[in-house]
Motif scaffolding. Structure first.
Motif, PDB file in Angstrom:
ATOM      1  N   ASP B 750      25.014  49.663 -96.678  1.00 33.20           N
ATOM      2  CA  ASP B 750      25.535  50.174 -95.403  1.00 33.20           C
ATOM      3  C   ASP B 750      26.820  49.476 -95.015  1.00 33.20           C
ATOM      4  N   LYS B 752      30.132  49.344 -93.577  1.00 31.94           N
ATOM      5  CA  LYS B 752      30.877  50.269 -92.711  1.00 31.94           C
ATOM      6  C   LYS B 752      31.821  49.476 -91.814  1.00 31.94           C
ATOM      7  N   SER B 756      34.025  52.975 -87.558  1.00 28.83           N
ATOM      8  CA  SER B 756      33.399  54.194 -88.063  1.00 28.83           C
ATOM      9  C   SER B 756      31.995  54.339 -87.502  1.00 28.83           C
TER      10      SER B 756
END
Lengths: 110, 894
Positions: B750, B752, B756
């Motif tokens: 994950d 990110k 975002s």
């Protein structure tokens, strides 16, 4: 007063045509004259109704046609009843008889 | 028998057409002569006789037509003939045909796509049989601001044991698994579920079986059911997967089944048995909510009956003497339809979009009606001639209907492509969180819907054509000098109304889009309370076998953070759980030293987070009082806590909270922690409005308590780094490297940027905005085409008049002005009506708009300006043509 047959049931015209051809073969004009004759002038069939009916009945197999010569040596298309046509004439005659009987009775009833 | 004679007659007419025709000709001619003979015999002169005979027989062509019509296969032959004629007419006017077909296709296709999606979302979520029977069980705490959250094991047990109402019930808890047998260590998502989970949804595995109750026990839960996607991606889709053992989180799990491709509830890679020990169901645990529970209603139980039952259950619990906390906090249990919980957020946008797409369809139909109207009146002369030649009215009507049918069928066929493409595009463009687990496909019911619209359009367009031309009298229209002035004026009027209506609809859509776009741009400037720009985040999960003590967990985080601190280009690094905008937001009750609990209030309640000192500095959460955590705040040293401004305001409104002592209320004999600092409140789930996560809702003014990660233990958490001018890729590379150095087998997932994550939370709004923009664009384009067609046609009709005007001395610019003026009157009228309609309708979007009133004048003005500009162009092009009319040419033409 002459009644236009197409105002009545389509089957009536067919029946008249079958009857007219019962005795002998005829061309279109002759059929129309014969119908006028046997109905004592009540039905005067216009060519516009006659020819479509003739062709439909020929398609259905009740009539067959050949080209021949008329009284004045004119070429004309003659129609005659086929076996199926004769059967159809009987059936329709009988049916029509039943219908008119029923209607007659209904009209007499109070 | 009838069918046979039809076929025979049809084939005969097909193959021996000319012969039959010639024979008919002969027969009719011969009859004319026979009749003439008869009349001559009766005494008429020959010429007169022949003429009379011809008149009596009527027109040869008409007679032939009547005979043809009488034959059994006539209508079939007629149909084919009309079909051929219709195609030829369309071929002569490819522009008209193309525009009509495309317009119809766009209108129908867009509608079909949207309604397919609606169908999938709300009526038939994939993988669930009988979705109307599936409900989720939820809890709420009215006095704690928790409106809709997950439930506890004892809650679930009560539902499960209500056999009269629910035929099956199950609960799930999300978990993740490290899978190391692949090329790189992978993180697989999973859910622990009770044994009835798949039954509740009516889902059957495609391979193997699902869980038995015996497997749903604390130490027996080492079976796993794979999802179809995971089976294909990680295990090669091989049938021999059954019975194989795989290692997850360094524990062996035996694969016993694989689910089908549509079943994605929840959207995870695998399911394992939840295996809760009996103590979990101890009634004392009733306030420890952490499970997503679902149940299936019995066949004879309605939703409202079940809902009432659960309400009674709630009441009974509340009245129990030991339930004091529940009473004080306004606890309750309730059920919600499954589809509503999962897709509830989408109801308003879908409604708005459905309305929008219906507008597009209306505009499309308006255009086509206008086109057909123009076409038909253009052929008035032709129709008059054909009527004079003997075509009967029904025949002409039939032929017009067939032409419309050809158009409609072509339009429907093309619309299928448009719909298919539209559905796929929607699936790709929709934010993943909204539509996870959805198979976007056309479905047969919606296809039927499209066909119905197609049939309706045939009827409509055919009807229009028929209506218009039933007023045609051949004799009237064949006269040279007659201008079809009156009929074309009515026609123009109708078309004008249609176009004005389209413009109005277009304005409504444009206004809505403008409002949404303004709202979105406003959201970009909302301050979430911290600085998300420049932060990269990643998630890790420490397997229990390897990291079984808090010391080992602490060591991991410290090593990783130390490593990151030394990496080039990294300004600060931190770790913690949860991370804002990831959908997690745990909360718990706590106690304040010196403030005993009062009998009627539920006691203090807050969001709860475990963080390292770097968490605050990396996210740039402002410090308002006291201090952040330091590295000295570790296990063994004095327990500390940091609270946020909202909590401070809520519970210490007039005093300095630094130095106060608080502790967890749920864990008995938890140690007191001293508040050492106050930080600013940050937005955690949504930029605006009520905070909501995972379908839970709570008010956004709830305060938060931060504990030191090193004093609380975190088997799973997020890492975050802020880089001085480094790219996101470089930063994520640093995180990966740092983790790899400390533990090579640990997957980092994950990855990110913080930005975002925030943008993803805006997903639904952005999606709705882009869709609405697409529809508004379509509407604008279609309206422009309609307007262009109308004005063009008007110019063509008035070529004569324009020629006269110019010949009489009018300037070309006058002519331009005249045409433009007429066009623009229409546009102004449409815009005015549209504005009124928009004002009435945009209030439906209220819940969706941030910082913008639904009557925002700037948006409306923008919409109107865009519309009018496009309309001017649409009018100008044909008007220019009017300008260049050559009077001599114009006057020569009719």
């Amino acid at each position: 007063m002459a009644t236009e047959p197409t105002n009545l049931l389509q089957g009536t015209l067919d029946l008249m045509i079958l009857k007219a051809l019962a005795l002998q073969e005829m061309h279109g004009l002759g059929i129309s004259r014969r119908i006028e004759q046997i109905t004592k002038g009540t039905f005067q069939v216009k060519p516009g109704s006659l020819f479509p009916a003739l062709h439909k009945m020929e398609e259905a197999g009740w009539l067959s046609s050949t080209w021949g010569e008329s009284e004045n040596n004119r070429r004309a298309k003659y129609y005659r009843l086929t076996k199926a046509g004769r059967r159809q004439l009987e059936t329709e005659t009988e049916r029509w008889g039943r219908i008119s009987l029923a209607i007659g009775r209904a009209l007499e009833a109070s | 028998m009838r069918l046979f004679s039809i076929a025979k007659s049809f084939l005969r007419s097909l193959f021996r057409k000319q012969q039959i025709d010639a024979e008919l000709d002969d027969e009719i001619r011969s009859t004319v002569e026979l009749l003439a003979d008869q009349k001559i015999k009766e005494g008429m002169p020959p010429d007169e006789a022949r003429r009379a005979a011809r008149i009596e027989l009527g027109g040869v062509e008409q007679m032939k037509e009547r005979v043809r019509e009488a034959s059994a296969g006539a209508w079939l032959e007629m149909l084919l003939q009309d079909l051929r004629f219709g195609l030829r007419m369309l071929g002569k006017n490819p522009g008209f045909a193309a525009i009509a077909i495309l317009t119809l296709a766009l209108g129908i296709g867009a509608n079909t796509a949207i309604f397919s999606v609606i169908n999938a979302l709300f009526l038939h979520p994939p993988g669930v049989s009988g979705p109307a029977r599936v409900v989720t069980v939820r809890a709420r705490y009215d006095k704690l601001g928790l409106k809709n959250i997950v439930v506890s094991a004892p809650d679930f047990a009560q539902i499960r044991d209500s056999h009269a109402i629910f035929s099956s019930a199950a609960m799930a808890s999300n978990s993740g698994f490290n899978y190391t047998a692949a090329l790189y260590p992978q993180r697989l998502t999973g859910a622990g579920v009770t044994s009835q989970w798949f039954n509740v949804f009516g889902a059957k595995p495609v391979l193997g079986r699902d869980f038995t109750p015996e497997e749903d026990q604390p130490n027996a839960n080492h079976e796993v059911v794979l999802s179809y996607g995971a089976w294909q991606e990680w295990f090669g889709g091989r049938k021999n997967i059954l019975g194989r053992t795989i290692e997850l989180n360094e524990q062996p799990y035996r694969v016993i089944g694989v689910m089908g491709p549509e079943f994605r509830w929840p959207d995870v890679d695998l399911w394992v048995p939840l295996g809760l020990p009996p103590q979990s169901f101890d009634p004392a645990n009733i306030f420890n909510e952490s499970y997503f529970a679902v149940a299936r209603l019995r066949a004879n139980v309605s939703f409202s009956q079940a809902s009432a039952y659960v309400g009674l259950l709630s009441q009974r619990n509340i009245q129990a003497p030991s339930f004091a906390f529940g009473r004080r906090s306004g606890w309750g249990l309730f059920i919600m339809p499954f589809t509503q919980l999962v897709y509830g957020d989408l109801t308003t946008p879908i409604e708005v979009l459905s309305g929008a797409v219906v507008f597009v369809l209306l505009i499309a139909c308006g255009n086509i009606a206008g086109l057909l109207l123009a076409k038909v009146s253009g052929r008035t002369k032709e129709i008059a001639v054909r009527a004079a030649l003997g075509a009967s009215r029904p025949r002409l009507l039939f032929q017009m209907m067939v032409e419309s049918a050809v158009l409609a069928i072509a339009g429907v066929l093309v619309s299928l492509f448009v719909a298919y493409a539209g559905v796929k595009a929607l699936g790709l463009a929709a934010p993943h969180t909204l539509v996870a687990g959805l198979g976007f496909a056309l479905n047969s019911r919606v296809l039927l819907f499209a066909l119905l619209i197609g049939a309706f359009s045939v009827a409509l367009f055919g009807g229009i054509s028929a209506w218009h031309f039933s007023r045609i009298e051949p004799a009237h229209h064949l006269r040279e000098s007659v201008r079809t002035a009156t009929s074309s004026r009515t026609q123009q009027r109708i078309r004008s109304v249609l176009v004005a209506g389209e413009i109005a609809l277009g304005l409504v859509l444009l206004a809505g889009t403008a409002l949404l776009l303004r709202s979105l741009s406003g959201l970009d400037h909302v301050n979430p309370g911290f600085t998300p720009q420049g932060v990269v985040t990643a998630a890790v999960s420490l397997p229990a076998t390897q990291y079984d003590t808090q010391a080992k967990q602490d060591a991991f985080y410290r090593s990783v953070l130390d490593h990151l601190a030394q990496s080039p280009g990294i300004e600060s690094a931190g770790a913690g759980f949860p991370l804002p905008f990831t959908g997690n937001n745990p909360s718990a009750s706590f106690q304040i030293e010196g403030r005993p609990a009062t009998p009627d209030s539920p006691g203090p309640h807050s969001d709860i987070r475990y963080v390292t000192p770097g968490y605050f500095t990396t996210l740039r959460i402002p410090l308002l009082r006291g201090r952040f955590f330091t590295n000295e705040d570790r296990s063994g040293s004095q327990r500390v806590a940091v609270i946020d401004a909202n909590l401070a305001r809520q519970y210490w409104p007039d005093q300095n909270p630094v130095g106060e002592k608080i502790r967890s209320a749920s864990i008995s004999s938890a140690p007191w922690a001293t508040v050492v600092g106050v930080v600013g409140h940050i937005r955690f789930d949504q930029l605006t409005g009520a905070e909501a996560s995972n379908g839970s809702s709570q008010s956004s003014s709830k305060g938060a308590v931060y504990y030191s990660l090193f004093q609380g233990g975190a088997p799973y958490g997020y890492l975050m780094v802020r880089g001085a001018g480094s790219s996101a890729n470089a930063l994520s590379g640093s995180i990966r490297e740092a983790v790899n150095v400390v533990d090579t087998h640990l997957p980092v997932y994950d990855m990110k940027t913080m930005n975002s994550l925030i943008e993803a939370s805006l997903g639904p709004r952005q999606f709705a905005a882009s869709l609405l923009a697409v529809f508004a664009g379509l509407a604008l384009m279609l309206s422009a085409v309609g307007l262009y067609g109308l004005v063009s046609y008007g110019v063509a009709q008035r070529t004569n008049e324009i020629g006269i005007r110019i010949a009489l001395g009018a300037r070309r610019s006058d002519v331009l002005g005249m045409i433009l003026r007429q066009g623009l009157t229409l546009v102004i009228a449409g815009t005015a009506v549209g504005t009124a309609a928009a004002l009435a309708l945009t209030r439906a979007m209220k819940g969706f708009l941030y910082g913008v009133s639904p009557f925002d004048p700037f948006s409306f003005l923008t919409a109107a300006v865009v519309l009018i500009l496009v309309a001017i162009v649409a009018c100008y092009i044909p008007a220019r043509r009017a300008m260049s009319v050559d009077p001599m040419e114009a006057l020569r033409h009719e």
